[in-house]
Design a protein around this motif. Sequence first.
Motif, PDB file in Angstrom:
ATOM      1  N   GLY A  30      15.156   0.198  -5.873  1.00 35.34           N
ATOM      2  CA  GLY A  30      15.511  -0.343  -4.455  1.00 35.34           C
ATOM      3  C   GLY A  30      14.951  -1.923  -4.626  1.00 35.34           C
ATOM      4  N   PRO A  31      14.791  -2.447  -5.990  1.00 31.50           N
ATOM      5  CA  PRO A  31      14.896  -3.770  -6.481  1.00 31.50           C
ATOM      6  C   PRO A  31      16.496  -3.852  -6.336  1.00 31.50           C
ATOM      7  N   ILE A  32      17.411  -3.160  -7.141  1.00 31.63           N
ATOM      8  CA  ILE A  32      19.222  -2.922  -7.470  1.00 31.63           C
ATOM      9  C   ILE A  32      19.111  -3.387  -5.595  1.00 31.63           C
ATOM     10  N   LEU A  33      19.015  -2.798  -5.155  1.00 32.82           N
ATOM     11  CA  LEU A  33      19.362  -3.015  -3.473  1.00 32.82           C
ATOM     12  C   LEU A  33      19.147  -4.375  -2.985  1.00 32.82           C
ATOM     13  N   VAL A  34      17.728  -5.382  -3.464  1.00 38.71           N
ATOM     14  CA  VAL A  34      17.979  -6.185  -2.889  1.00 38.71           C
ATOM     15  C   VAL A  34      18.805  -7.465  -3.491  1.00 38.71           C
ATOM     16  N   VAL A  59       9.232   5.252 -12.944  1.00 41.70           N
ATOM     17  CA  VAL A  59       9.625   3.756 -12.337  1.00 41.70           C
ATOM     18  C   VAL A  59      11.243   3.655 -12.958  1.00 41.70           C
ATOM     19  N   ALA A  60      11.745   4.115 -13.489  1.00 41.61           N
ATOM     20  CA  ALA A  60      13.395   3.683 -13.038  1.00 41.61           C
ATOM     21  C   ALA A  60      14.401   4.315 -12.080  1.00 41.61           C
ATOM     22  N   VAL A  61      13.614   5.695 -11.643  1.00 44.05           N
ATOM     23  CA  VAL A  61      14.141   5.522 -10.055  1.00 44.05           C
ATOM     24  C   VAL A  61      13.964   5.118  -9.110  1.00 44.05           C
ATOM     25  N   MET A  81       1.085  -1.487  -0.365  1.00 44.57           N
ATOM     26  CA  MET A  81       0.121   0.029   0.218  1.00 44.57           C
ATOM     27  C   MET A  81       0.793   1.654  -0.195  1.00 44.57           C
ATOM     28  N   GLY A  82       1.993   1.146   0.952  1.00 46.32           N
ATOM     29  CA  GLY A  82       2.238   2.295   0.928  1.00 46.32           C
ATOM     30  C   GLY A  82       3.578   2.654  -0.165  1.00 46.32           C
ATOM     31  N   MET A  83       4.107   1.897  -1.204  1.00 46.15           N
ATOM     32  CA  MET A  83       4.921   1.443  -2.538  1.00 46.15           C
ATOM     33  C   MET A  83       4.006   1.876  -3.261  1.00 46.15           C
ATOM     34  N   ASN A  84       2.835   1.551  -3.442  1.00 47.60           N
ATOM     35  CA  ASN A  84       1.966   2.064  -4.314  1.00 47.60           C
ATOM     36  C   ASN A  84       1.271   3.568  -4.343  1.00 47.60           C
ATOM     37  N   MET A  85       1.215   4.092  -2.620  1.00 50.32           N
ATOM     38  CA  MET A  85       0.468   5.530  -2.511  1.00 50.32           C
ATOM     39  C   MET A  85       2.184   6.357  -2.956  1.00 50.32           C
ATOM     40  N   SER A  86       3.560   5.714  -2.173  1.00 48.69           N
ATOM     41  CA  SER A  86       4.047   6.545  -3.141  1.00 48.69           C
ATOM     42  C   SER A  86       4.875   7.483  -4.843  1.00 48.69           C
ATOM     43  N   PHE A  87       3.863   5.244  -5.243  1.00 49.65           N
ATOM     44  CA  PHE A  87       4.731   5.096  -6.915  1.00 49.65           C
ATOM     45  C   PHE A  87       3.269   6.514  -7.043  1.00 49.65           C
ATOM     46  N   GLY A 122      11.724   1.957  -2.120  1.00 46.30           N
ATOM     47  CA  GLY A 122      12.319   1.755  -0.814  1.00 46.30           C
ATOM     48  C   GLY A 122      11.738   0.473   0.057  1.00 46.30           C
ATOM     49  N   LEU A 123      10.043   1.178  -0.312  1.00 44.58           N
ATOM     50  CA  LEU A 123       8.833   0.114   0.027  1.00 44.58           C
ATOM     51  C   LEU A 123       9.084  -0.975  -1.120  1.00 44.58           C
ATOM     52  N   TRP A 124       9.439  -0.664  -2.277  1.00 41.95           N
ATOM     53  CA  TRP A 124       9.312  -2.087  -3.380  1.00 41.95           C
ATOM     54  C   TRP A 124      10.607  -3.156  -2.774  1.00 41.95           C
ATOM     55  N   ALA A 125      12.112  -2.941  -2.687  1.00 44.74           N
ATOM     56  CA  ALA A 125      12.097  -3.762  -1.669  1.00 44.74           C
ATOM     57  C   ALA A 125      12.191  -4.707  -0.646  1.00 44.74           C
ATOM     58  N   VAL A 126      11.354  -3.452   0.776  1.00 48.26           N
ATOM     59  CA  VAL A 126      11.123  -4.695   1.262  1.00 48.26           C
ATOM     60  C   VAL A 126       9.532  -4.915   0.981  1.00 48.26           C
TER      61      VAL A 126
END
Length: 276
Positions: free
Chosen positions: A91-95, A85-87, A66-72, A139-143
């Motif tokens: 998050g996924p790069i960190l994972v 989307v690129a920026v 939910m937080g990821m969607n709201m931020s996006f 960041g929330l995408w990584a979570v």
Amino acid sequence: MIASGLSLYAGAAVAVGLFDVLPPIVVAWFRISSAAVILLVLVRPGVRAFLGRDGAQAAIYGIATMGMNMSFYEAIARLPLGTAVAVEFLGPILVAAIGSRSIRDWLGLVLATVGVVVISGAVWSTSALGLFFALLAGGLWAVYIVVGSRIVGGTANPRKSMTVGFSIAAVVALPLIVAMWPEDVAMPGTQLLGLALGLGVLSAIIPYSLDQVVMKMAGPSYFALLQALLPVVAALLGAIALQQWLSGAELIGIALVVAAVAIVRQPVAKPDDPLV
């Protein structure tokens, strides 16, 4: 993953059209809550699914989503779809970096990072707030990736976990939505409900269900790098649906990201892998 991206960003294009009527955070809430309603009808999880360790893990997954969607959605209200989307992909790069095992993986990460930097080069000077929301979404995408991988690798039914998580997140965010709801909504209620349900199917149920399949097949590290396909899909849909045409730098950046996906080695998940 390509099918997931097409559905996800087709829904995002629909969401952009709603930003003139409702705040982006409210549109994002509609996305997840309408998906929760549909899933509750289809999956019908029992009370036990909301309790214990599995319920807590599902709640974290749902709230992060939910937080990821709201931020996006706040980001794409200020930035072109492909750029946001690129920026967000940082998050996924960190994972992927945390789970990396070989030189080939690191080379893929370098190419993906350079590609993201090239694509998002214009962001720094156009909208600092949009950049902040895109980074927060990343960041929330990584979570989302880490917790989602634990769910598909655990004992709980992934579809039930998604249903429980989305339902809990919808309720937790409800006070915020009530506070942000505009006094006058210039759209008939039936039309708004139809768009909300369509948004839930296109942007949540289809892509997140497919994500769980891909996570189980690929593991968290390779899944994170497969997400590199999403800036390509988002940029193309942004150009076609929203007239957000690509610059030469964006084309070069996308090519680098695609190259990263092509060369990365799929890691073998191990029982003691902390991300599974």
